[in-house]
Write a protein that holds these residues in place. Structure first.
Motif, PDB file in Angstrom:
ATOM      1  N   ILE A  64      11.241   6.218  12.916  1.00 45.34           N
ATOM      2  CA  ILE A  64       9.901   6.577  12.429  1.00 45.34           C
ATOM      3  C   ILE A  64       9.916   7.977  11.825  1.00 45.34           C
ATOM      4  O   ILE A  64       9.368   8.213  10.737  1.00 45.34           O
ATOM      5  CB  ILE A  64       8.871   6.481  13.568  1.00 45.34           C
ATOM      6  N   GLU A  65      10.541   8.907  12.505  1.00 48.21           N
ATOM      7  CA  GLU A  65      10.611  10.276  11.983  1.00 48.21           C
ATOM      8  C   GLU A  65      11.400  10.323  10.677  1.00 48.21           C
ATOM      9  O   GLU A  65      11.046  11.061   9.752  1.00 48.21           O
ATOM     10  CB  GLU A  65      11.229  11.203  13.024  1.00 48.21           C
ATOM     11  N   GLN A  66      12.453   9.514  10.578  1.00 52.94           N
ATOM     12  CA  GLN A  66      13.220   9.447   9.335  1.00 52.94           C
ATOM     13  C   GLN A  66      12.379   8.846   8.211  1.00 52.94           C
ATOM     14  O   GLN A  66      12.528   9.223   7.037  1.00 52.94           O
ATOM     15  CB  GLN A  66      14.480   8.607   9.530  1.00 52.94           C
ATOM     16  N   ALA A  67      11.492   7.922   8.567  1.00 54.72           N
ATOM     17  CA  ALA A  67      10.652   7.259   7.562  1.00 54.72           C
ATOM     18  C   ALA A  67       9.756   8.251   6.830  1.00 54.72           C
ATOM     19  O   ALA A  67       9.428   8.057   5.648  1.00 54.72           O
ATOM     20  CB  ALA A  67       9.811   6.164   8.224  1.00 54.72           C
ATOM     21  N   TYR A  68       9.356   9.319   7.506  1.00 55.35           N
ATOM     22  CA  TYR A  68       8.514  10.328   6.876  1.00 55.35           C
ATOM     23  C   TYR A  68       9.258  11.087   5.779  1.00 55.35           C
ATOM     24  O   TYR A  68       8.622  11.754   4.951  1.00 55.35           O
ATOM     25  CB  TYR A  68       7.980  11.309   7.927  1.00 55.35           C
ATOM     26  N   GLN A  69      10.581  10.991   5.759  1.00 56.45           N
ATOM     27  CA  GLN A  69      11.377  11.705   4.762  1.00 56.45           C
ATOM     28  C   GLN A  69      11.661  10.865   3.519  1.00 56.45           C
ATOM     29  O   GLN A  69      12.139  11.381   2.507  1.00 56.45           O
ATOM     30  CB  GLN A  69      12.713  12.141   5.388  1.00 56.45           C
ATOM     31  N   ILE A  70      11.370   9.575   3.580  1.00 55.76           N
ATOM     32  CA  ILE A  70      11.645   8.687   2.442  1.00 55.76           C
ATOM     33  C   ILE A  70      10.674   8.967   1.295  1.00 55.76           C
ATOM     34  O   ILE A  70       9.468   9.094   1.501  1.00 55.76           O
ATOM     35  CB  ILE A  70      11.565   7.210   2.884  1.00 55.76           C
ATOM     36  N   GLU A  71      11.222   9.051   0.096  1.00 56.68           N
ATOM     37  CA  GLU A  71      10.398   9.325  -1.086  1.00 56.68           C
ATOM     38  C   GLU A  71      10.254   8.106  -1.997  1.00 56.68           C
ATOM     39  O   GLU A  71       9.602   8.171  -3.033  1.00 56.68           O
ATOM     40  CB  GLU A  71      11.005  10.495  -1.876  1.00 56.68           C
ATOM     41  N   THR A  72      10.846   7.004  -1.609  1.00 51.55           N
ATOM     42  CA  THR A  72      10.811   5.775  -2.406  1.00 51.55           C
ATOM     43  C   THR A  72       9.380   5.292  -2.649  1.00 51.55           C
ATOM     44  O   THR A  72       8.519   5.403  -1.761  1.00 51.55           O
ATOM     45  CB  THR A  72      11.590   4.660  -1.680  1.00 51.55           C
ATOM     46  N   ASP A  73       9.133   4.768  -3.838  1.00 57.22           N
ATOM     47  CA  ASP A  73       7.873   4.070  -4.117  1.00 57.22           C
ATOM     48  C   ASP A  73       7.992   2.687  -3.467  1.00 57.22           C
ATOM     49  O   ASP A  73       8.586   1.778  -4.036  1.00 57.22           O
ATOM     50  CB  ASP A  73       7.653   3.953  -5.619  1.00 57.22           C
ATOM     51  N   ILE A  74       7.440   2.549  -2.280  1.00 59.34           N
ATOM     52  CA  ILE A  74       7.604   1.322  -1.500  1.00 59.34           C
ATOM     53  C   ILE A  74       6.951   0.132  -2.192  1.00 59.34           C
ATOM     54  O   ILE A  74       7.487  -0.980  -2.185  1.00 59.34           O
ATOM     55  CB  ILE A  74       7.030   1.498  -0.077  1.00 59.34           C
ATOM     56  N   CYS A 108       0.814  -1.216   0.000  1.00 58.05           N
ATOM     57  CA  CYS A 108       0.000   0.000   0.000  1.00 58.05           C
ATOM     58  C   CYS A 108       0.849   1.268   0.000  1.00 58.05           C
ATOM     59  O   CYS A 108       0.335   2.365   0.223  1.00 58.05           O
ATOM     60  CB  CYS A 108      -0.935   0.001   1.209  1.00 58.05           C
ATOM     61  N   ASN A 109       2.165   1.112  -0.225  1.00 54.67           N
ATOM     62  CA  ASN A 109       3.111   2.229  -0.290  1.00 54.67           C
ATOM     63  C   ASN A 109       3.350   2.881   1.066  1.00 54.67           C
ATOM     64  O   ASN A 109       3.624   4.075   1.157  1.00 54.67           O
ATOM     65  CB  ASN A 109       2.663   3.285  -1.312  1.00 54.67           C
ATOM     66  N   VAL A 110       3.264   2.085   2.125  1.00 54.74           N
ATOM     67  CA  VAL A 110       3.539   2.562   3.479  1.00 54.74           C
ATOM     68  C   VAL A 110       4.992   2.220   3.823  1.00 54.74           C
ATOM     69  O   VAL A 110       5.453   1.118   3.557  1.00 54.74           O
ATOM     70  CB  VAL A 110       2.579   1.915   4.498  1.00 54.74           C
ATOM     71  N   VAL A 111       5.710   3.172   4.415  1.00 55.66           N
ATOM     72  CA  VAL A 111       7.124   2.967   4.744  1.00 55.66           C
ATOM     73  C   VAL A 111       7.239   2.103   6.008  1.00 55.66           C
ATOM     74  O   VAL A 111       6.686   2.468   7.053  1.00 55.66           O
ATOM     75  CB  VAL A 111       7.840   4.304   4.982  1.00 55.66           C
ATOM     76  N   PRO A 112       7.957   0.981   5.958  1.00 52.39           N
ATOM     77  CA  PRO A 112       8.073   0.113   7.126  1.00 52.39           C
ATOM     78  C   PRO A 112       9.231   0.492   8.049  1.00 52.39           C
ATOM     79  O   PRO A 112      10.298   0.908   7.594  1.00 52.39           O
ATOM     80  CB  PRO A 112       8.337  -1.262   6.506  1.00 52.39           C
ATOM     81  N   VAL A 113       8.994   0.344   9.325  1.00 44.56           N
ATOM     82  CA  VAL A 113      10.032   0.413  10.350  1.00 44.56           C
ATOM     83  C   VAL A 113       9.861  -0.868  11.159  1.00 44.56           C
ATOM     84  O   VAL A 113       8.882  -1.013  11.898  1.00 44.56           O
ATOM     85  CB  VAL A 113       9.882   1.661  11.242  1.00 44.56           C
TER      86      VAL A 113
END
Length: 218
Positions: A186-196, A148-153
């Motif tokens: 988690i805060e760093q994950a908000y900066q990722i622009e990758t198409d997960i 669903c294009n959600v960044v995993p931690v």
């Protein structure tokens, strides 16, 4: 069954399919014969059901039933440490957690008991997905969220190590990591622009079943 009995049983089998690389490596280390062990990522997600969405400063999500191995205290502490973030927990049996009343009283937290068919609508509200467990065989929700294009931690459990490239399509942390260190990721994950989604789009149930079939035909 003790470890010696387990190794003997595995060596008597035709083939042992490990659902994650770390379990395959452990079996080899314990003495299971290399020709017996095959590895394939143990699961998938339905790409038609779990559709991608654009991340726009959405919620942080968890998807798990209540078990001690899911490290509920770490989940609790993460939510408490990030009051400026919205959290969604999809699951069941969390009323058994000793801090459940305090957890549900947090204004940034929503606890959802939903049918499986409703899960995509909640993943669509998330930007970051956290898998905080200390022991996993999967987890399948990790693939669903990434689809669903959600960044995993995620903790370094199950097949997380096989599908997350740390810093590229998500973040990994040690199983004994503090809640504070997970919050930083988690805060760093908000900066990722990758198409997960593109990094896991091959992880479908059809491809999983084909991989198993090919192993059995060898």
């Amino acid at each position: 069954m003790n470890n010696e009995e387990f190794v003997y049983a595995m060596n008597c089998s035709t083939k042992v399919i490990s659902m994650c690389s770390q379990f395959a490596k452990q079996m080899l280390k314990d003495g299971v014969k290399p020709e017996k062990v095959s590895f394939t990522i143990g699961g998938g997600a339905d790409p038609k059901l779990f559709q991608p969405h654009q991340r726009m400063n959405g919620a942080i999500g968890f998807c798990t039933a209540y078990y001690a191995r899911k490290d509920p205290d770490r989940i609790f502490n993460i939510i408490k440490m990030l009051p400026h973030r919205k959290f969604i927990l999809l699951g069941r049996d969390w009323d058994r957690y000793e801090k459940f009343t305090e957890l549900t009283a947090m204004p940034n937290f929503s606890y959802i008991e939903a049918s499986y068919a409703e899960y995509p609508s909640y993943y669509a509200q998330m930007d970051v997905f956290v898998s905080a467990a200390i022991l996993e065989g999967g987890p399948i929700p990790l693939i669903e969220a990434m689809m669903c294009n959600v960044v995993p931690v995620a903790s370094k459990t199950g097949f997380a190590l096989d599908i997350i490239n740390h810093g590229n399509n998500g973040f990994l942390f040690d199983v004994d990591a503090s809640a504070e260190s997970v919050c930083k990721l988690i805060e760093q994950a908000y900066q990722i622009e990758t198409d997960i989604r593109k990094t896991v789009e091959h992880l479908t149930w059809n491809n999983f079943s084909l991989a198993v079939q090919q192993l059995l035909e060898k």
